[in-house]
Scaffold this active site. Sequence first.
Site, PDB file in Angstrom:
ATOM      1  N   ARG A 103       0.884  -1.176   0.000  1.00 57.99           N
ATOM      2  CA  ARG A 103       0.000   0.000   0.000  1.00 57.99           C
ATOM      3  C   ARG A 103       0.919   1.223   0.000  1.00 57.99           C
ATOM      4  NH1 ARG A 103      -5.262   1.191   3.559  1.00 57.99           N
ATOM      5  NH2 ARG A 103      -6.030  -0.060   1.831  1.00 57.99           N
ATOM      6  N   HIS A 130      -7.331   1.038  -6.536  1.00 58.43           N
ATOM      7  CA  HIS A 130      -7.488   0.104  -5.407  1.00 58.43           C
ATOM      8  C   HIS A 130      -8.114  -1.187  -5.953  1.00 58.43           C
ATOM      9  CE1 HIS A 130      -7.685  -1.316  -1.429  1.00 58.43           C
ATOM     10  NE2 HIS A 130      -8.528  -0.462  -0.871  1.00 58.43           N
ATOM     11  N   GLN A 133      -9.936  -3.796  -3.690  1.00 60.02           N
ATOM     12  CA  GLN A 133     -11.254  -3.322  -3.288  1.00 60.02           C
ATOM     13  C   GLN A 133     -12.272  -3.607  -4.396  1.00 60.02           C
ATOM     14  OE1 GLN A 133     -12.161  -1.751  -0.233  1.00 60.02           O
ATOM     15  NE2 GLN A 133     -14.137  -2.279  -1.089  1.00 60.02           N
ATOM     16  N   ASP A 225     -17.385   7.136  -1.236  1.00 57.63           N
ATOM     17  CA  ASP A 225     -16.128   6.999  -0.493  1.00 57.63           C
ATOM     18  C   ASP A 225     -15.841   8.356   0.141  1.00 57.63           C
ATOM     19  OD1 ASP A 225     -13.671   6.138   0.494  1.00 57.63           O
ATOM     20  OD2 ASP A 225     -12.624   6.253  -1.431  1.00 57.63           O
ATOM     21  N   CYS A 265     -16.293   1.647   0.470  1.00 58.14           N
ATOM     22  CA  CYS A 265     -15.129   0.795   0.726  1.00 58.14           C
ATOM     23  C   CYS A 265     -14.712   0.812   2.188  1.00 58.14           C
ATOM     24  CB  CYS A 265     -13.968   1.225  -0.157  1.00 58.14           C
ATOM     25  SG  CYS A 265     -13.488   2.937   0.142  1.00 58.14           S
ATOM     26  N   ARG A 293     -13.677  -8.664   1.101  1.00 62.39           N
ATOM     27  CA  ARG A 293     -12.241  -8.487   0.819  1.00 62.39           C
ATOM     28  C   ARG A 293     -11.501  -9.800   1.055  1.00 62.39           C
ATOM     29  NH1 ARG A 293     -10.067  -3.297   1.093  1.00 62.39           N
ATOM     30  NH2 ARG A 293      -8.158  -4.384   0.472  1.00 62.39           N
TER      31      ARG A 293
HETATM   32  N1   CP Z   1     -11.166  -0.343   2.198  1.00 58.82           N
HETATM   33  C1   CP Z   1      -9.909  -0.431   2.656  1.00 58.82           C
HETATM   34  O1   CP Z   1      -8.950  -0.634   1.910  1.00 58.82           O
HETATM   35  O2   CP Z   1      -9.775  -0.314   4.009  1.00 58.82           O
HETATM   36  P1   CP Z   1      -8.406  -0.167   4.800  1.00 58.82           P
HETATM   37  O3   CP Z   1      -7.841   1.186   4.447  1.00 58.82           O
HETATM   38  O4   CP Z   1      -8.793  -0.240   6.257  1.00 58.82           O
HETATM   39  O5   CP Z   1      -7.481  -1.269   4.401  1.00 58.82           O
HETATM   40  N1  NVA Z   2     -10.031   6.703  -1.054  1.00 57.44           N
HETATM   41  C1  NVA Z   2      -9.641   6.209   0.250  1.00 57.44           C
HETATM   42  C2  NVA Z   2      -9.830   4.741   0.327  1.00 57.44           C
HETATM   43  C3  NVA Z   2      -9.438   4.127   1.637  1.00 57.44           C
HETATM   44  C4  NVA Z   2      -9.567   2.622   1.625  1.00 57.44           C
HETATM   45  C5  NVA Z   2      -8.188   6.596   0.504  1.00 57.44           C
HETATM   46  O1  NVA Z   2      -7.367   6.466  -0.401  1.00 57.44           O
HETATM   47  O2  NVA Z   2      -7.891   7.031   1.625  1.00 57.44           O
END
Ligand code: CP
Ligand code: NVA
Length: 308
Positions: A103, A130, A133, A225, A265, A293
């Site tokens: 990530r 993502h 997701q 989101d 998400c 997930r």
């Molecule tokens: N939706 C998602 O990726 O959640 P986290 O940021 O908690 O991993």
């Molecule tokens: N759009 C959000 C998604 C988190 C899972 C972010 O990038 O923070």
Amino acid sequence: MKKDFLHVADFSPAELQSMLDLAIELKKEYFAGGNRPLLQGKTLAMIFQKPSLRTRVSFDMAMRHLGGDALYLSPAEIGLGKRESIADVARVVSGYVEAIMARVFDHEHVLELARWADVPVINGLSDYNHPCQAMADALTIQEEFGTLKGVNVTYVGDGNNVAVSLMHVCAKLGANFTIASPEGYDLPAAAVEVAREFARESGSQLAFLRDPHQAVAGAQVIYTDTWTSMGQEEEAKKREAVFPPYQVNASLVAEADKDAIVMHCLPAHRGQEITDEVADGPHSRLFPQAHNRLHAQKAVLARLFGVA
Ligand code: CP
Ligand code: NVA
């Protein structure tokens, strides 16, 4: 050649559909108490530059359920690209584990990891997309409607990383994708171009609107989101002034199909992009979606390793 999972756009509709079908199979096995040891002897390194609940726990548990193991590497520990170059991290970690999930802030960094790693690399969220997701989202839609083909999916809010992957999975698998976003917060033009190509092949309809009311008319899925994604914190105030008309609340949901489901998400900023009433109400699928997930990522892992 090793396979990576960096964008849903890299996979054919048949490959994506087959991963979803595998996810459904693995989910059934899990609930029947019969996980197969598909990933025995395999360890996944999980590199995080940002916080996570779902991605971290679902990947860790996916590995454990299938007989493998996972290592959590926090932002402070690795210092990806700071303490050590990404190319060096990729080559070192490749000698210890069988796959890497990362990530990152900058999408280029996950591409760079994949370029240098000898093992499969999974994108666990970047500033661009993502894909993990999106697989859980597609699984949730398929479970609800039996298919993605022809399902009307409307995303309300920021044209962000989650929206890019959702648009791509919809366009690949034939769901109609509509987005309502304020000016200045559109989806990246290049991502839209790619989606148009996929849509031409799948027959999915794409629409890019400003008005959330127009966008939810006929929607079977309403997706939202956070208005401010991780890494954009200094813009939060400015965004809070722009996005309130895009809140998914009971009156907006009432303008959609009467059986519409609401997705997010997570993490949610309740009272901003979504109200408690909707998040906890009868249309909400927020928690089954989060749980998916686990199942979707098991299928991704099994396919990268070529074990199912
Ligand atoms: N939706 C998602 O990726 O959640 P986290 O940021 O908690 O991993
Ligand atoms: N759009 C959000 C998604 C988190 C899972 C972010 O990038 O923070």
